[in-house]
Design a protein around this motif. Structure first.
Motif, PDB file in Angstrom:
ATOM      1  N   GLN A   1       0.836  -1.209   0.000  1.00 24.66           N
ATOM      2  CA  GLN A   1       0.000   0.000   0.000  1.00 24.66           C
ATOM      3  C   GLN A   1       0.859   1.242   0.000  1.00 24.66           C
ATOM      4  OE1 GLN A   1      -3.558   0.479  -0.051  1.00 24.66           O
ATOM      5  NE2 GLN A   1      -2.742   2.494  -0.548  1.00 24.66           N
ATOM      6  N   HIS A   2       1.929   1.234   0.766  1.00 23.86           N
ATOM      7  CA  HIS A   2       2.828   2.396   0.810  1.00 23.86           C
ATOM      8  C   HIS A   2       3.385   2.683  -0.587  1.00 23.86           C
ATOM      9  CE1 HIS A   2       5.634   5.305   2.382  1.00 23.86           C
ATOM     10  NE2 HIS A   2       6.624   4.665   1.796  1.00 23.86           N
ATOM     11  N   VAL A   3       3.818   1.650  -1.288  1.00 24.76           N
ATOM     12  CA  VAL A   3       4.336   1.829  -2.648  1.00 24.76           C
ATOM     13  C   VAL A   3       3.219   2.331  -3.569  1.00 24.76           C
ATOM     14  CG1 VAL A   3       5.361   0.670  -4.643  1.00 24.76           C
ATOM     15  CG2 VAL A   3       6.174   0.125  -2.343  1.00 24.76           C
TER      16      VAL A   3
ATOM     17  N   GLU B   1      -3.632   1.347 -21.581  1.00 25.18           N
ATOM     18  CA  GLU B   1      -2.189   1.244 -21.856  1.00 25.18           C
ATOM     19  C   GLU B   1      -1.394   2.135 -20.903  1.00 25.18           C
ATOM     20  OE1 GLU B   1       0.931   2.310 -25.411  1.00 25.18           O
ATOM     21  OE2 GLU B   1      -1.102   1.711 -25.962  1.00 25.18           O
ATOM     22  N   THR B   2      -1.887   3.344 -20.673  1.00 24.37           N
ATOM     23  CA  THR B   2      -1.238   4.265 -19.741  1.00 24.37           C
ATOM     24  C   THR B   2      -1.251   3.690 -18.332  1.00 24.37           C
ATOM     25  OG1 THR B   2      -1.873   6.159 -21.098  1.00 24.37           O
ATOM     26  CG2 THR B   2      -1.303   6.612 -18.803  1.00 24.37           C
ATOM     27  N   PHE B   3      -2.423   3.178 -17.922  1.00 29.44           N
ATOM     28  CA  PHE B   3      -2.513   2.564 -16.602  1.00 29.44           C
ATOM     29  C   PHE B   3      -1.537   1.394 -16.485  1.00 29.44           C
ATOM     30  CE2 PHE B   3      -4.022  -1.084 -14.212  1.00 29.44           C
ATOM     31  CZ  PHE B   3      -4.008  -0.571 -12.931  1.00 29.44           C
ATOM     32  N   TRP B   4      -1.476   0.543 -17.509  1.00 28.72           N
ATOM     33  CA  TRP B   4      -0.638  -0.654 -17.430  1.00 28.72           C
ATOM     34  C   TRP B   4       0.834  -0.294 -17.243  1.00 28.72           C
ATOM     35  CZ3 TRP B   4      -2.038  -5.124 -15.945  1.00 28.72           C
ATOM     36  CH2 TRP B   4      -1.126  -6.172 -15.995  1.00 28.72           C
ATOM     37  N   GLN B   5       1.286   0.774 -17.875  1.00 31.10           N
ATOM     38  CA  GLN B   5       2.669   1.208 -17.696  1.00 31.10           C
ATOM     39  C   GLN B   5       2.915   1.631 -16.235  1.00 31.10           C
ATOM     40  OE1 GLN B   5       5.084   0.748 -19.928  1.00 31.10           O
ATOM     41  NE2 GLN B   5       3.463  -0.199 -21.138  1.00 31.10           N
ATOM     42  N   LYS B   6       1.969   2.388 -15.660  1.00 31.98           N
ATOM     43  CA  LYS B   6       2.090   2.786 -14.256  1.00 31.98           C
ATOM     44  C   LYS B   6       2.026   1.567 -13.339  1.00 31.98           C
ATOM     45  CE  LYS B   6      -1.119   6.092 -14.670  1.00 31.98           C
ATOM     46  NZ  LYS B   6      -2.092   7.087 -14.222  1.00 31.98           N
ATOM     47  N   TYR B   7       1.140   0.629 -13.676  1.00 34.16           N
ATOM     48  CA  TYR B   7       0.972  -0.575 -12.859  1.00 34.16           C
ATOM     49  C   TYR B   7       2.245  -1.427 -12.874  1.00 34.16           C
ATOM     50  CZ  TYR B   7      -1.041  -4.850 -10.969  1.00 34.16           C
ATOM     51  OH  TYR B   7      -1.298  -5.962 -10.194  1.00 34.16           O
ATOM     52  N   LYS B   8       2.903  -1.538 -14.021  1.00 34.46           N
ATOM     53  CA  LYS B   8       4.159  -2.289 -14.098  1.00 34.46           C
ATOM     54  C   LYS B   8       5.233  -1.645 -13.234  1.00 34.46           C
ATOM     55  CE  LYS B   8       5.501  -2.908 -18.292  1.00 34.46           C
ATOM     56  NZ  LYS B   8       5.814  -3.178 -19.700  1.00 34.46           N
ATOM     57  N   ARG B   9       5.323  -0.307 -13.274  1.00 34.34           N
ATOM     58  CA  ARG B   9       6.288   0.386 -12.416  1.00 34.34           C
ATOM     59  C   ARG B   9       5.971   0.155 -10.937  1.00 34.34           C
ATOM     60  NH1 ARG B   9       5.859   4.238 -16.447  1.00 34.34           N
ATOM     61  NH2 ARG B   9       4.321   5.454 -15.287  1.00 34.34           N
ATOM     62  N   PHE B  10       4.690   0.216 -10.610  1.00 34.23           N
ATOM     63  CA  PHE B  10       4.256  -0.063  -9.235  1.00 34.23           C
ATOM     64  C   PHE B  10       4.685  -1.472  -8.822  1.00 34.23           C
ATOM     65  CE2 PHE B  10       0.702  -2.458  -7.231  1.00 34.23           C
ATOM     66  CZ  PHE B  10       0.927  -2.100  -5.915  1.00 34.23           C
ATOM     67  N   GLY B  11       4.429  -2.457  -9.665  1.00 38.50           N
ATOM     68  CA  GLY B  11       4.774  -3.837  -9.342  1.00 38.50           C
ATOM     69  C   GLY B  11       6.267  -4.041  -9.157  1.00 38.50           C
ATOM     70  N   THR B  12       7.052  -3.464 -10.024  1.00 44.35           N
ATOM     71  CA  THR B  12       8.516  -3.576  -9.928  1.00 44.35           C
ATOM     72  C   THR B  12       9.018  -2.913  -8.662  1.00 44.35           C
ATOM     73  OG1 THR B  12       8.715  -3.599 -12.329  1.00 44.35           O
ATOM     74  CG2 THR B  12      10.691  -3.034 -11.078  1.00 44.35           C
ATOM     75  N   THR B  13       8.488  -1.735  -8.355  1.00 43.58           N
ATOM     76  CA  THR B  13       8.895  -1.014  -7.154  1.00 43.58           C
ATOM     77  C   THR B  13       8.483  -1.773  -5.898  1.00 43.58           C
ATOM     78  OG1 THR B  13       8.660   1.072  -8.347  1.00 43.58           O
ATOM     79  CG2 THR B  13       8.774   1.202  -5.938  1.00 43.58           C
ATOM     80  N   ALA B  14       7.261  -2.274  -5.877  1.00 47.02           N
ATOM     81  CA  ALA B  14       6.780  -3.027  -4.713  1.00 47.02           C
ATOM     82  C   ALA B  14       7.609  -4.293  -4.497  1.00 47.02           C
ATOM     83  CB  ALA B  14       5.298  -3.381  -4.869  1.00 47.02           C
ATOM     84  N   GLU B  15       7.945  -4.968  -5.582  1.00 48.81           N
ATOM     85  CA  GLU B  15       8.745  -6.188  -5.471  1.00 48.81           C
ATOM     86  C   GLU B  15      10.115  -5.872  -4.868  1.00 48.81           C
ATOM     87  OE1 GLU B  15      10.137  -9.971  -8.239  1.00 48.81           O
ATOM     88  OE2 GLU B  15       9.382  -8.156  -9.192  1.00 48.81           O
ATOM     89  N   THR B  16      10.718  -4.796  -5.296  1.00 46.36           N
ATOM     90  CA  THR B  16      12.039  -4.411  -4.790  1.00 46.36           C
ATOM     91  C   THR B  16      11.965  -3.924  -3.348  1.00 46.36           C
ATOM     92  OG1 THR B  16      12.750  -3.768  -7.004  1.00 46.36           O
ATOM     93  CG2 THR B  16      14.003  -2.870  -5.160  1.00 46.36           C
ATOM     94  N   TYR B  17      11.023  -3.058  -3.080  1.00 44.94           N
ATOM     95  CA  TYR B  17      10.920  -2.394  -1.790  1.00 44.94           C
ATOM     96  C   TYR B  17      10.368  -3.305  -0.695  1.00 44.94           C
ATOM     97  CZ  TYR B  17       9.741   1.456   1.419  1.00 44.94           C
ATOM     98  OH  TYR B  17       9.650   2.288   2.491  1.00 44.94           O
TER      99      TYR B  17
END
Length: 99
Positions: A44-46, A81-97
Motif C-alpha cells: 500500500q505504501h508503494v 495502456e497508460t494505466f498498465w505502464q504505471k501498474y508495471k512500475r508499481f509492481g517492480t517497485t513493490a517487489e524491490t521495496y
C-alpha cells in the motif's frame, strides 16, 4: 505533557492502522498474502507513492479477479495502456521495496 504526547502518538498510529488503503484491504483479503499485514502495508505504501486513487481502485480489483489484469493489459484503449505502464512500475517497485 509527555503523557499527552504519548497518547497523541498512539492515537495517530491507531488511526492509521484502522484506515487501511484500497490496495492493502484487497491484499489482506487475497489468498496469496495470507493476511500478511506487514507485506500488504508495504505494498500500500508503494501504491500511495506510485498510483493515484483511481489507479489504486483498478489495481485492487486484480487481487479479487486476476483475469481482469489480463483484460486491461491486452486492451487497445489508450487509458488502459497508460494505466498498465504505471501498474508495471508499481509492481517492480513493490517487489524491490517489499521483499
Amino acid at each position: 505533557m509527555k503523557k499527552f504526547l504519548a497518547i497523541a502518538a498512539l492515537a495517530v498510529c491507531a488511526g492509521g492502522a484502522a484506515q487501511a488503503g484500497t490496495i492493502e484491504r484487497a491484499c489482506l483479503s487475497s489468498e496469496r498474502a495470507s493476511g500478511n499485514r506487514a507485506l500488504c502495508g508495504c505494498i500500500q505504501h508503494v501504491a500511495d507513492l506510485t498510483l493515484d486513487r483511481r489507479d489504486q481502485r483498478l489495481a485492487a480489483k486484480f487481487f479479487r479477479d486476476p483475469h481482469q489484469a489480463q483484460v486491461v493489459r491486452q486492451s487497445d484503449r489508450r487509458s488502459d495502456e497508460t494505466f498498465w505502464q504505471k501498474y508495471k512500475r508499481f509492481g517492480t517497485t513493490a517487489e524491490t521495496y517489499c521483499s
